[in-house]
Scaffold this active site. Structure first.
Site, PDB file in Angstrom:
ATOM      1  N   GLU A  56      39.609  34.398  27.776  1.00 54.89           N
ATOM      2  CA  GLU A  56      40.267  33.129  28.148  1.00 54.89           C
ATOM      3  C   GLU A  56      39.443  32.085  28.144  1.00 54.89           C
ATOM      4  O   GLU A  56      38.338  32.134  28.682  1.00 54.89           O
ATOM      5  CB  GLU A  56      41.209  33.293  29.289  1.00 54.89           C
ATOM      6  N   ASP A 227      47.097  39.305  36.262  1.00 52.04           N
ATOM      7  CA  ASP A 227      46.436  38.026  35.567  1.00 52.04           C
ATOM      8  C   ASP A 227      46.535  37.969  34.038  1.00 52.04           C
ATOM      9  O   ASP A 227      46.056  37.172  33.491  1.00 52.04           O
ATOM     10  CB  ASP A 227      44.793  38.044  35.879  1.00 52.04           C
TER      11      ASP A 227
END
Length: 346
Positions: A56, A227
């Site tokens: 990410e 997450d």
């Protein structure tokens, strides 16, 4: 030149300064930035998902400074000798776009995650909290313990993990630091008598590590393991009986516990509590019965705060070095001049 804090210097800085001192500083910086939440560019992180894990980018800017973090999450890494999470981050000057600060963020993220949890707990947990249950004894566990002692004075920990070695590791690390630890034989045993419950497991799955029957009135749940899409830790019915607080709803509805809930499920943004626009833990008897959940997935502003704190804290020390990261020709229009002189002559 760009200031660079590598792993060696990050570890030196944390060891010399003390992790609890750094966590306290991070809490102050993160809270300060949350209080000016509306001044930031806010966007969900950009994620690349594979069967192995996720990579990410987490960007944000306050229009004076731009920051981003590169971070991965690979739950099966420890079995192969790798960290589940690694990261680095950058700050840049918005006015010219030049990077000014570069830092490792594997250690720094662990510290800022714990600091964010503790910051939230200051307004969401009961003020008389003395005991925390921790479900998951991985790499984040010790940092969470230190953060909750720093912010709330909690030093009694009840730990549960499916891996006995992980719990033994936790005990070895924190008992010498003055914590009292109960090694539980189940999640139910861990949460018995706990005022705060932290869930932080690594499996990338819709796992249920905490069920509604284990949640008692007045408890604060610090849910930090979720997450990414398809990964949760709480039984969905817990969310129905709790007041749920989040960082950035647009991201949390994709990655957090509330991905299990309808799109219009009501949540409160944490920045609103910190600025007085919304209520966190209720006062009086109502607060003593209230169940609160911090559905934390991590947000770029927290990393921005952590990078700012690290940059300011190591200023004028030997915990960083200057690196030549940006090509800077004497004539800004003649970049080729840097390399043209080295071209072979026929």
């Amino acid at each position: 030149m760009t200031r660079f804090v590598d792993v060696r210097n990050m570890v030196r800085w944390v060891a010399d300064t003390g992790p609890e001192t750094i966590i306290a500083g991070l809490i102050d910086y993160i809270e300060s930035d949350f209080r000016r939440w509306e001044s930031f560019d806010r966007t969900p992180r950009i994620a690349s998902h594979t069967p192995f894990g996720v990579i990410e980018l987490m960007p944000t800017s306050d229009y004076e400074t731009y920051g981003f973090k590169y971070v991965n999450g690979h739950p099966n890494n420890p079995a192969r000798g790798f960290q589940t999470v690694t990261a680095f981050g950058v700050l840049s000057d918005v006015h010219n776009g030049y990077p000014t600060f570069l830092s490792e963020m594997t250690v720094l993220t662990a510290l800022r995650t714990a600091a964010t949890s503790a910051m939230a707990a200051k307004v969401l947990a009961r003020a008389d909290s003395t005991t925390m249950a921790m479900i998951g004894a991985g790499s984040q566990a010790e940092f969470q313990a230190l953060a909750f002692r720093t912010a709330l004075g909690i030093s009694n920990i009840r730990i549960w993990d499916t891996d006995p070695a992980a719990m033994e590791k936790f005990v070895r690390n924190v008992v010498p630091l003055g914590f009292t630890v109960h090694i539980a034989d189940s999640a139910a045993d861990a949460v018995a008598g706990a005022d705060v419950i932290t869930t932080c497991t690594a499996d990338k799955a819709l796992a249920t590590v905490l069920t509604r029957d284990l949640v008692v009135p007045g408890v604060h749940i610090n849910a930090i393991g979720g997450d990414c899409p398809g990964k949760t830790e709480l039984e969905a019915s817990i969310l129905d009986i709790a007041d749920v607080f989040v960082e950035f709803p647009e991201q949390t509805r994709i990655e957090g516990e509330i991905q299990q809930m309808p799109a219009d499920f009501a949540v409160t943004e944490l920045w609103e509590v910190l600025t007085g626009r919304a209520t966190g833990r209720l006062a009086g008897a109502a607060g003593a019965e209230q169940v609160t959940v911090f559905d934390s997935v991590g947000f770029a502003i927290e990393d921005f705060s952590a990078l700012r704190y690290a940059r300011d804290a190591v200023d004028a020390t030997d915990y960083y070095e200057d690196i030549d990261l940006v090509a800077n020709p004497d004539d800004p229009k003649n970049l080729f001049g840097l390399v043209g002189a080295l071209s072979p002559v026929s």
